[in-house]
Design a protein around this motif. Structure first.
Motif, short mmCIF file in Angstrom:
data_model
loop_
_atom_site.label_atom_id
_atom_site.label_comp_id
_atom_site.label_asym_id
_atom_site.label_seq_id
_atom_site.Cartn_x
_atom_site.Cartn_y
_atom_site.Cartn_z
N ARG A 19 -16.21 43.54 -60.65
CA ARG A 19 -15.56 43.22 -61.93
C ARG A 19 -14.13 42.77 -61.70
O ARG A 19 -13.66 41.80 -62.32
CB ARG A 19 -15.57 44.45 -62.85
CG ARG A 19 -16.92 44.78 -63.46
CD ARG A 19 -16.78 45.75 -64.62
NE ARG A 19 -16.11 46.99 -64.23
CZ ARG A 19 -16.76 48.06 -63.76
NH1 ARG A 19 -18.07 48.04 -63.62
NH2 ARG A 19 -16.09 49.16 -63.43
N GLU A 20 -13.42 43.44 -60.81
CA GLU A 20 -12.02 43.12 -60.55
C GLU A 20 -11.86 41.72 -59.98
O GLU A 20 -10.97 40.97 -60.41
CB GLU A 20 -11.44 44.15 -59.58
CG GLU A 20 -10.01 43.88 -59.14
CD GLU A 20 -9.00 43.94 -60.28
OE1 GLU A 20 -7.93 43.34 -60.13
OE2 GLU A 20 -9.29 44.60 -61.30
N LYS A 22 -13.83 39.26 -60.36
CA LYS A 22 -14.20 38.30 -61.39
C LYS A 22 -13.06 38.11 -62.39
O LYS A 22 -12.76 36.99 -62.81
CB LYS A 22 -15.47 38.79 -62.11
CG LYS A 22 -15.90 37.89 -63.26
CD LYS A 22 -17.13 38.46 -63.94
CE LYS A 22 -17.51 37.65 -65.16
NZ LYS A 22 -18.70 38.22 -65.85
N GLU A 23 -12.41 39.20 -62.76
CA GLU A 23 -11.34 39.13 -63.76
C GLU A 23 -10.02 38.63 -63.16
O GLU A 23 -9.23 37.99 -63.85
CB GLU A 23 -11.13 40.52 -64.38
CG GLU A 23 -12.34 41.00 -65.18
CD GLU A 23 -12.21 42.46 -65.58
OE1 GLU A 23 -11.18 43.09 -65.22
OE2 GLU A 23 -13.14 42.98 -66.24
N ASN A 24 -9.79 38.93 -61.86
CA ASN A 24 -8.55 38.51 -61.20
C ASN A 24 -8.87 37.84 -59.87
O ASN A 24 -8.63 38.41 -58.80
CB ASN A 24 -7.64 39.73 -60.97
CG ASN A 24 -7.27 40.43 -62.26
OD1 ASN A 24 -6.51 39.92 -63.07
ND2 ASN A 24 -7.84 41.62 -62.47
N SER A 195 -22.69 33.76 -58.93
CA SER A 195 -21.45 33.95 -59.68
C SER A 195 -21.01 32.64 -60.32
O SER A 195 -19.91 32.16 -60.10
CB SER A 195 -20.35 34.47 -58.75
OG SER A 195 -20.77 35.64 -58.10
N GLU A 197 -20.06 31.91 -63.17
CA GLU A 197 -18.94 31.99 -64.09
C GLU A 197 -17.61 31.80 -63.38
O GLU A 197 -16.59 31.64 -64.02
CB GLU A 197 -18.95 33.34 -64.82
CG GLU A 197 -18.70 34.55 -63.93
CD GLU A 197 -19.97 35.08 -63.30
OE1 GLU A 197 -19.94 36.20 -62.76
OE2 GLU A 197 -20.99 34.38 -63.37
N ARG A 198 -17.60 31.80 -62.01
CA ARG A 198 -16.35 31.63 -61.29
C ARG A 198 -16.15 30.18 -60.84
O ARG A 198 -15.33 29.91 -60.01
CB ARG A 198 -16.30 32.56 -60.08
CG ARG A 198 -16.18 34.02 -60.45
CD ARG A 198 -15.46 34.81 -59.37
NE ARG A 198 -16.16 34.78 -58.11
CZ ARG A 198 -17.13 35.62 -57.77
NH1 ARG A 198 -17.53 36.53 -58.62
NH2 ARG A 198 -17.70 35.54 -56.60
#
Length: 211
Positions: A19-20, A22-24, A195, A197-198
């Motif tokens: 999650r980390e 992905k968010e940062n 992934s 979404e990245r």
């Protein structure tokens, strides 16, 4: 019951790290799941550091986590062939990660350390032909490492397993065709890690090495 508790702890830690990242998202490394069914098997990606013979390359790594992670380090191996004093022909990194590993470290920091290793090899215990070439004939080492990068890490839409069948790329890193090629490799990387979404992250990474 205790074994299950350790396993659950490892799974929750890995889910948090995923999650980390992905968010940062960091600027030149990433990792993601190979399958949603197994959080303990991931694939990492390292962009070749600028100013090294690996610049412009996209390097894939397998990451296998133990059931007691983060108390034990993951096993990391290059899937993309690379000519480097600390990486053997099977992709294994010839450094004992366990000696310096602590539970406070993360997969991101480990990949960043490996990325740094591409710029600054550890030669104290590297006794092989590549380290000898690096120390005594650096220009030859640099040229060979660059050829391997072009051949194996800049090969368009082929998988790491098939890269050995192709010859070195001869087009400039700065051409529009080369930039398009890197974006396609990035899309392949994303499909492998699951992934999608990245995608903006990988477009940014490719743009940063094809100026």
């Amino acid at each position: 019951m205790e074994e299950k508790s350790v396993f659950t702890c490892a799974r929750e830690r890995l889910e948090m790290e995923l999650r980390e990242i992905k968010e940062n998202p960091p600027t030149h490394i990433s990792f993601g799941l190979l399958s949603d069914d197994d959080v303990f098997k991931c694939q990492g990606i390292i962009m070749g550091p600028i100013g090294t013979p690996f610049e412009g390359g996209i390097f894939h790594l397998s990451i296998q986590f133990p059931s007691d992670y983060p108390f034990s380090p993951p096993e990391v191996k290059f899937l993309t062939k690379i000519y480097h004093p600390n990486v053997n022909e099977d992709g294994k990194i010839d450094i004992n990660i366990g000696e310096q590993w602590t539970p406070a470290l993360t997969t991101e920091t480990l990949l960043l350390s490996i990325s740094s290793l591409l710029t600054y090899p550890i030669l104290e215990h590297a006794e092989n032909a590549i380290s000898d070439l690096y120390l005594n004939h650096y220009q030859r080492y640099n040229a060979t490492a660059r050829q391997w990068t072009q051949k194996y890490a800049m090969s368009g839409l082929i998988s790491p397993a098939d890269q050995s069948l192709h010859s070195p790329a001869d087009q400039s890193l700065h051409s529009p065709d080369a930039q398009s090629q890197h974006l396609e490799v990035a899309r392949l990387s994303i499909s492998l890690t699951g992934s999608g979404e990245r995608m903006p992250l990988f477009e940014k990474l490719c743009a940063s090495v094809v100026l």
